[in-house]
Write a protein that holds these residues in place. Structure first.
Motif, mmCIF file in Angstrom:
data_model
loop_
_atom_site.group_PDB
_atom_site.id
_atom_site.type_symbol
_atom_site.label_atom_id
_atom_site.label_comp_id
_atom_site.label_asym_id
_atom_site.label_seq_id
_atom_site.Cartn_x
_atom_site.Cartn_y
_atom_site.Cartn_z
ATOM 1 N N ALA A 71 -3.205 -5.230 2.778
ATOM 2 C CA ALA A 71 -2.512 -5.592 1.414
ATOM 3 C C ALA A 71 -1.331 -4.824 1.330
ATOM 4 N N ALA A 72 -1.302 -3.701 1.684
ATOM 5 C CA ALA A 72 0.282 -2.924 1.794
ATOM 6 C C ALA A 72 1.351 -3.516 2.664
ATOM 7 N N GLY A 73 0.851 -4.145 3.961
ATOM 8 C CA GLY A 73 1.683 -4.335 4.668
ATOM 9 C C GLY A 73 2.216 -5.854 4.290
ATOM 10 N N THR A 74 1.328 -6.579 3.672
ATOM 11 C CA THR A 74 1.643 -7.858 3.338
ATOM 12 C C THR A 74 2.863 -8.007 2.107
ATOM 13 N N PHE A 75 2.607 -7.033 1.110
ATOM 14 C CA PHE A 75 3.492 -6.599 0.085
ATOM 15 C C PHE A 75 4.949 -6.205 0.620
#
Length: 237
Positions: free
Chosen positions: A97-101
């Protein structure tokens, strides 16, 4: 943080999807704008020096809206298509989730910088030599590069994260997930409209541009949070 950056690298494997296609859409929208404005000039006899021409030409939201649908769709795919691959490689749900954001933020910054560069070229050439307003439009700040950077970055990031939350709820709840989110969103908007209806005229009179920035930040935070929550219980398809 290393897990998030690994996800960024995984996402950006599709460079054409992230960088070239939205650029191509912007260029196509720009060419269409040139053709339409030239046609209007010929049909009405107006010239770039005519009174009111600049204000009228700036009321063209085509460029800002042309790429938004693609960005939402890309946001959906960045979750629904990549999450199974990332999970198979051992990526945690939080790291994904963090990397996609971060990927969404990076590409949004890229689009903002490209638009700012094109605005500079438009102004230097006297609006493409024939008085055509493509990037120098009201919705993009009417020639204010700071406003354009903010609108393009925040608008793109909002589109990405809204798409991502739909991708997340689809993984978590199946086809009913996106439908449920859409229904809730429509009901919330309808409720706000009904509640604010008596004051809409006063709100419009007092409107400030920064209100849109606040709304955009709020949507990004809500969508990013919803994506993270939906991925916690999402199945790897």
């Amino acid at each position: 943080m290393s897990r998030a950056t690994a996800v960024v690298r995984l996402q950006l494997v599709r460079r054409t999807t992230w960088f070239l296609v939205p650029l191509g859409i912007m260029l196509v929208a720009g060419v269409a704008t040139v053709i339409i404005q030239l046609a209007i000039q010929r049909a009405t006899g107006m010239s770039p020096s005519s009174p009111g021409y600049a204000d009228s030409a700036r009321n063209n939201p085509a460029l800002a809206w042309s790429v938004s649908g693609y960005l939402v769709a890309t946001g959906v795919a960045s979750i629904s298509s990549v999450f199974p691959v990332a999970s198979s490689l051992g990526t945690t749900r939080r790291g994904f989730a963090a990397g996609t954001f971060l990927t969404h933020a990076l590409v949004s910054a890229y689009l903002a910088v490209v638009a700012a560069a094109m605005l500079g070229l438009e102004l230097l050439t006297g609006h493409w030599f024939v008085g055509i307003y493509v990037f120098d439009t009201a919705i993009l700040g009417a020639g204010n590069v700071v406003v354009l950077l903010l609108v393009m970055f925040l608008g793109s990031l909002t589109a990405f994260t809204v798409g991502a939350v739909f991708g997340g709820v689809w993984l978590r709840f199946g086809p009913r997930g996106p439908l449920g989110v859409a229904v809730v969103a429509v009901l919330v908007l309808a409720g706000l409209l009904l509640a604010l209806a008596p004051s809409l005229a006063d709100i419009a009179a007092a409107f400030e541009f920064w209100w849109l920035a606040v709304v955009g930040v709020a949507l990004v935070l809500v969508a990013a949070g919803g994506t993270s929550l939906s991925l916690r219980g999402a199945s790897v398809r």
